[in-house]
Design a protein around this motif. Structure first.
Motif, PDB file in Angstrom:
ATOM      1  N   SER A  97     100.737  29.778  10.432  1.00  0.00           N
ATOM      2  CA  SER A  97      98.913  29.881  10.331  1.00  0.00           C
ATOM      3  C   SER A  97      98.894  29.671   8.659  1.00  0.00           C
ATOM      4  O   SER A  97      99.133  30.353   7.924  1.00  0.00           O
ATOM      5  N   LYS A  98      98.075  28.405   8.458  1.00  0.00           N
ATOM      6  CA  LYS A  98      97.741  28.313   6.840  1.00  0.00           C
ATOM      7  C   LYS A  98      96.209  28.434   6.409  1.00  0.00           C
ATOM      8  O   LYS A  98      95.504  28.477   7.311  1.00  0.00           O
ATOM      9  N   ILE A  99      95.782  29.643   5.496  1.00  0.00           N
ATOM     10  CA  ILE A  99      94.010  29.938   6.216  1.00  0.00           C
ATOM     11  C   ILE A  99      93.941  29.722   4.392  1.00  0.00           C
ATOM     12  O   ILE A  99      94.393  29.856   3.242  1.00  0.00           O
ATOM     13  N   VAL A 100      92.935  28.665   4.365  1.00  0.00           N
ATOM     14  CA  VAL A 100      92.070  28.314   2.944  1.00  0.00           C
ATOM     15  C   VAL A 100      91.001  29.566   2.786  1.00  0.00           C
ATOM     16  O   VAL A 100      90.198  28.742   3.732  1.00  0.00           O
ATOM     17  N   TYR A 101      90.639  30.117   2.232  1.00  0.00           N
ATOM     18  CA  TYR A 101      89.402  30.741   1.836  1.00  0.00           C
ATOM     19  C   TYR A 101      88.486  30.186   0.959  1.00  0.00           C
ATOM     20  O   TYR A 101      89.089  29.254   0.071  1.00  0.00           O
ATOM     21  N   VAL A 102      86.798  29.919   1.437  1.00  0.00           N
ATOM     22  CA  VAL A 102      86.246  29.027   0.130  1.00  0.00           C
ATOM     23  C   VAL A 102      85.254  30.049   0.156  1.00  0.00           C
ATOM     24  O   VAL A 102      84.451  30.088   1.315  1.00  0.00           O
ATOM     25  N   ASP A 103      84.826  30.693  -1.421  1.00  0.00           N
ATOM     26  CA  ASP A 103      83.696  30.772  -1.536  1.00  0.00           C
ATOM     27  C   ASP A 103      83.701  30.380  -3.004  1.00  0.00           C
ATOM     28  O   ASP A 103      84.156  30.156  -3.769  1.00  0.00           O
ATOM     29  N   ASN A 104      81.762  30.973  -4.005  1.00  0.00           N
ATOM     30  CA  ASN A 104      82.073  30.470  -4.653  1.00  0.00           C
ATOM     31  C   ASN A 104      81.614  31.468  -5.549  1.00  0.00           C
ATOM     32  O   ASN A 104      80.830  31.580  -6.761  1.00  0.00           O
ATOM     33  N   ASP A 105      81.010  33.148  -5.026  1.00  0.00           N
ATOM     34  CA  ASP A 105      80.713  34.056  -5.943  1.00  0.00           C
ATOM     35  C   ASP A 105      81.931  35.084  -6.678  1.00  0.00           C
ATOM     36  O   ASP A 105      83.161  35.372  -5.482  1.00  0.00           O
ATOM     37  N   PRO A 106      81.664  35.124  -7.857  1.00  0.00           N
ATOM     38  CA  PRO A 106      82.876  35.608  -8.316  1.00  0.00           C
ATOM     39  C   PRO A 106      83.274  37.288  -7.419  1.00  0.00           C
ATOM     40  O   PRO A 106      84.228  37.797  -7.878  1.00  0.00           O
ATOM     41  N   LEU A 107      82.433  37.749  -7.361  1.00  0.00           N
ATOM     42  CA  LEU A 107      82.864  39.749  -6.640  1.00  0.00           C
ATOM     43  C   LEU A 107      83.939  39.032  -5.495  1.00  0.00           C
ATOM     44  O   LEU A 107      84.650  39.437  -5.179  1.00  0.00           O
ATOM     45  N   VAL A 108      83.337  37.912  -4.836  1.00  0.00           N
ATOM     46  CA  VAL A 108      84.842  38.258  -3.453  1.00  0.00           C
ATOM     47  C   VAL A 108      85.480  37.398  -3.767  1.00  0.00           C
ATOM     48  O   VAL A 108      86.797  36.995  -3.321  1.00  0.00           O
ATOM     49  N   LEU A 109      85.955  36.028  -5.060  1.00  0.00           N
ATOM     50  CA  LEU A 109      86.847  35.655  -5.100  1.00  0.00           C
ATOM     51  C   LEU A 109      87.809  36.961  -6.394  1.00  0.00           C
ATOM     52  O   LEU A 109      88.685  36.699  -5.898  1.00  0.00           O
ATOM     53  N   ALA A 110      87.073  37.603  -6.935  1.00  0.00           N
ATOM     54  CA  ALA A 110      87.901  38.663  -7.242  1.00  0.00           C
ATOM     55  C   ALA A 110      88.616  39.229  -6.362  1.00  0.00           C
ATOM     56  O   ALA A 110      90.269  39.684  -6.361  1.00  0.00           O
ATOM     57  N   HIS A 111      87.712  39.730  -5.294  1.00  0.00           N
ATOM     58  CA  HIS A 111      88.044  40.960  -4.193  1.00  0.00           C
ATOM     59  C   HIS A 111      89.287  39.612  -3.149  1.00  0.00           C
ATOM     60  O   HIS A 111      90.126  40.291  -3.123  1.00  0.00           O
ATOM     61  N   ALA A 112      89.605  38.458  -3.009  1.00  0.00           N
ATOM     62  CA  ALA A 112      90.357  37.583  -2.558  1.00  0.00           C
ATOM     63  C   ALA A 112      91.363  37.133  -3.255  1.00  0.00           C
ATOM     64  O   ALA A 112      92.346  37.416  -2.591  1.00  0.00           O
ATOM     65  N   THR A 126      95.489  31.701   0.756  1.00  0.00           N
ATOM     66  CA  THR A 126      94.534  30.967   0.004  1.00  0.00           C
ATOM     67  C   THR A 126      93.204  30.600  -0.483  1.00  0.00           C
ATOM     68  O   THR A 126      92.697  30.863   0.937  1.00  0.00           O
ATOM     69  N   TYR A 127      93.385  31.061  -1.639  1.00  0.00           N
ATOM     70  CA  TYR A 127      91.327  30.476  -1.603  1.00  0.00           C
ATOM     71  C   TYR A 127      91.650  29.645  -3.010  1.00  0.00           C
ATOM     72  O   TYR A 127      91.424  29.240  -3.086  1.00  0.00           O
ATOM     73  N   VAL A 128      89.877  28.969  -2.511  1.00  0.00           N
ATOM     74  CA  VAL A 128      89.223  27.932  -3.382  1.00  0.00           C
ATOM     75  C   VAL A 128      88.492  28.332  -4.025  1.00  0.00           C
ATOM     76  O   VAL A 128      87.715  28.942  -3.120  1.00  0.00           O
ATOM     77  N   GLU A 129      87.871  28.215  -5.035  1.00  0.00           N
ATOM     78  CA  GLU A 129      85.842  28.464  -5.367  1.00  0.00           C
ATOM     79  C   GLU A 129      85.597  27.281  -5.635  1.00  0.00           C
ATOM     80  O   GLU A 129      86.085  26.240  -5.513  1.00  0.00           O
ATOM     81  N   GLY A 130      84.543  26.817  -4.180  1.00  0.00           N
ATOM     82  CA  GLY A 130      83.608  25.913  -3.669  1.00  0.00           C
ATOM     83  C   GLY A 130      82.304  26.722  -3.390  1.00  0.00           C
ATOM     84  O   GLY A 130      82.098  27.503  -3.146  1.00  0.00           O
ATOM     85  N   ASP A 131      81.126  25.620  -3.202  1.00  0.00           N
ATOM     86  CA  ASP A 131      80.312  25.665  -3.029  1.00  0.00           C
ATOM     87  C   ASP A 131      79.963  24.618  -1.205  1.00  0.00           C
ATOM     88  O   ASP A 131      79.816  23.481  -1.681  1.00  0.00           O
ATOM     89  N   PHE A 132      79.751  25.645  -0.028  1.00  0.00           N
ATOM     90  CA  PHE A 132      79.303  24.799   1.031  1.00  0.00           C
ATOM     91  C   PHE A 132      78.662  23.281   0.976  1.00  0.00           C
ATOM     92  O   PHE A 132      78.570  22.728   0.757  1.00  0.00           O
ATOM     93  N   ASN A 133      77.327  23.811  -0.315  1.00  0.00           N
ATOM     94  CA  ASN A 133      76.190  22.210  -0.048  1.00  0.00           C
ATOM     95  C   ASN A 133      77.768  21.326  -0.574  1.00  0.00           C
ATOM     96  O   ASN A 133      76.726  20.052  -0.859  1.00  0.00           O
TER      97      ASN A 133
END
Length: 263
Positions: A97-112, A126-133
């Motif tokens: 499985s491949k998972i892309v996490y998306v968030d734009n909060d800096p604390l979340v990204l640091a923990h990711a 993996t993760y990407v910095e992004g805003d659901f808007n």
């Protein structure tokens, strides 16, 4: 997903992801989050149960999607890592499985960066910095990792109440689902307005300085699945979605959701 300044961790303003972490017994939160979180529990004790039910729903829905052969996931607004995150559940069921996490909060990204690491040799996390808007940007970044010619599961777990209006939430979902092929899925949940205590909690949270969360009518949330084939039992309280009779014996919670397949 709620901070307006992407480059700054605000420790003086409560944040929904960190408060959620507090309710789930985590340690990745600040004093302001604990104060607001505990005040919320005092005013509406059911919120901790709702937090646990939401995590259990994520686990059950990802397990179900893996059983259907889905091997690609976009978890939008993932929040802070806790136990049994999306990639752990998916890769346990299907190691590739491949998972892309998306968030734009800096604390979340640091923990990711530190914690959201692959659990198998075959999979990708993996993760990407992004805003659901801005779903178009999320799709563009996810294309670097996922194959959009194969089914993808799009997850919005308890975040679209932060969208300014229901129309905005619907547009975000529609944009994401338009980008994926038939056989893809939407897994989603959000708070409803059928409990005065929960509505009051959300109102008080907005007054605390956090980005407002808008509980919405059940029929509005059901409308997010327009054009999708609902997986039984449909759009229901989370403790009623593919659970046993003991779980259903608990009164319906104020978070509803479900899973829908793109035909």
């Amino acid at each position: 997903m709620a901070n307006k300044r992407k480059d700054l961790i605000r420790t003086d303003v409560p944040h929904s992801a960190r408060i959620w972490n507090y309710w789930l017994g985590g340690r990745d939160n600040y004093e302001v989050d604990r104060v607001v979180g505990e005040s919320s529990v005092q005013g509406y004790p059911e919120i901790k149960t709702m937090a646990v039910q939401s995590r259990q729903f994520l686990i059950r829905s990802v397990e179900y999607l893996a059983e259907q052969g889905v091997r690609q996931f976009i978890d939008v607004g993932t929040g802070l890592p806790t136990m049994e995150n999306t990639h752990e559940v998916a890769q346990k069921a299907a190691p590739s499985s491949k998972i892309v996490y998306v968030d734009n909060d800096p604390l979340v990204l640091a923990h990711a960066r530190a914690l959201l690491v692959n659990t198998t040799d075959e999979g990708v996390t993996t993760y990407v910095e992004g805003d659901f808007n801005e779903p178009e940007s999320i799709i563009a970044d996810a294309r670097n990792v996922l194959n959009f010619k194969e089914p993808i599961a799009v997850l919005f777990m308890g975040v679209l109440g932060h969208a300014p209006t229901a129309e905005d939430a619907h547009r975000i979902i529609r944009t994401m689902m338009d980008a994926v092929v038939p056989g893809s899925y939407l897994a989603h949940n959000d708070g409803t307005d059928d409990d005065e205590g929960y509505v009051r909690l959300c109102h008080n949270y907005a007054k605390s300085g956090g980005v407002p969360y808008h509980p919405r009518p059940n029929k509005v949330i059901a409308g997010y699945y327009e054009g999708l084939e609902l997986v039984p039992p449909g759009i229901v309280p989370l403790n009623y979605w593919r659970t046993d009779e003991e779980a259903k014996g608990i009164r319906p919670g104020s978070v509803w959701g479900g899973v829908g397949r793109k035909p």
